[in-house]
Write a protein that holds these residues in place. Structure first.
Motif, mmCIF file in Angstrom:
data_model
loop_
_atom_site.group_PDB
_atom_site.id
_atom_site.type_symbol
_atom_site.label_atom_id
_atom_site.label_comp_id
_atom_site.label_asym_id
_atom_site.label_seq_id
_atom_site.Cartn_x
_atom_site.Cartn_y
_atom_site.Cartn_z
ATOM 1 N N ALA A 35 -7.553 -0.926 1.762
ATOM 2 C CA ALA A 35 -6.792 -0.229 2.808
ATOM 3 C C ALA A 35 -7.736 0.275 3.894
ATOM 4 N N SER B 148 -2.934 -6.476 7.533
ATOM 5 C CA SER B 148 -3.009 -5.645 8.736
ATOM 6 C C SER B 148 -1.708 -5.698 9.547
ATOM 7 N N ASN C 269 3.629 0.526 2.775
ATOM 8 C CA ASN C 269 3.480 -0.567 3.732
ATOM 9 C C ASN C 269 3.615 -1.867 2.951
ATOM 10 N N THR D 106 1.850 4.804 0.662
ATOM 11 C CA THR D 106 1.337 5.771 1.632
ATOM 12 C C THR D 106 1.749 7.199 1.309
ATOM 13 N N SER E 121 3.339 -6.148 3.405
ATOM 14 C CA SER E 121 2.903 -7.239 4.277
ATOM 15 C C SER E 121 2.892 -8.551 3.518
ATOM 16 N N TYR F 4 2.147 -5.122 8.895
ATOM 17 C CA TYR F 4 2.994 -4.630 7.813
ATOM 18 C C TYR F 4 4.232 -3.916 8.329
ATOM 19 N N LEU F 5 5.192 -3.785 7.428
ATOM 20 C CA LEU F 5 6.390 -2.987 7.648
ATOM 21 C C LEU F 5 6.210 -1.673 6.911
ATOM 22 N N GLU F 6 6.602 -0.581 7.529
ATOM 23 C CA GLU F 6 6.626 0.700 6.843
ATOM 24 C C GLU F 6 8.000 0.826 6.200
ATOM 25 N N ARG G 119 0.872 -1.175 0.000
ATOM 26 C CA ARG G 119 0.000 0.000 0.000
ATOM 27 C C ARG G 119 0.906 1.220 0.000
ATOM 28 N N GLN H 110 -8.246 -2.821 12.145
ATOM 29 C CA GLN H 110 -7.300 -2.421 13.186
ATOM 30 C C GLN H 110 -8.005 -1.625 14.283
ATOM 31 N N GLU I 198 7.098 5.889 -0.170
ATOM 32 C CA GLU I 198 6.831 5.365 1.167
ATOM 33 C C GLU I 198 5.665 4.388 1.029
#
Length: 81
Positions: A61, A32, A25, A14, A27, A34-36, A12, A68, A23
């Motif tokens: 998203a 739900s 996410n 961002t 996964s 994920y790593l940034e 995703r 979350q 930038e």
């Protein structure tokens, strides 16, 4: 040697506010969790290609964000993307 089941990989985006960088996410299996991450555009493109990612739609998203929020509030439910 046992074969591991390949899990779906999600991205995703961002932000593209920083010139030359993306930038996002990332996964595996569950969007739900994920790593940034931040990568230069060319590296991001290669990363997505090599991981055969699925790009989350805005609707997906939003579903992740709602899930979350339920978790934060102690509600239960299944995550479906």
């Amino acid at each position: 040697m046992a074969m591991m089941k390949t899990q779906k990989r999600f991205v995703r985006i961002t932000s593209r506010d920083r010139p030359g960088l993306v930038e996002f996410n990332f996964s595996i299996g569950d969007p739900s969790l994920y790593l940034e991450m931040i990568l230069p555009v060319n590296a991001f493109d290669e990363f997505c290609r090599s991981n055969q990612v699925t790009y989350l739609t805005d609707e997906q998203a939003e579903a992740v964000a709602r899930q979350q929020e339920k978790w934060r509030n102690g509600e239960t439910g299944n995550m479906c993307v």
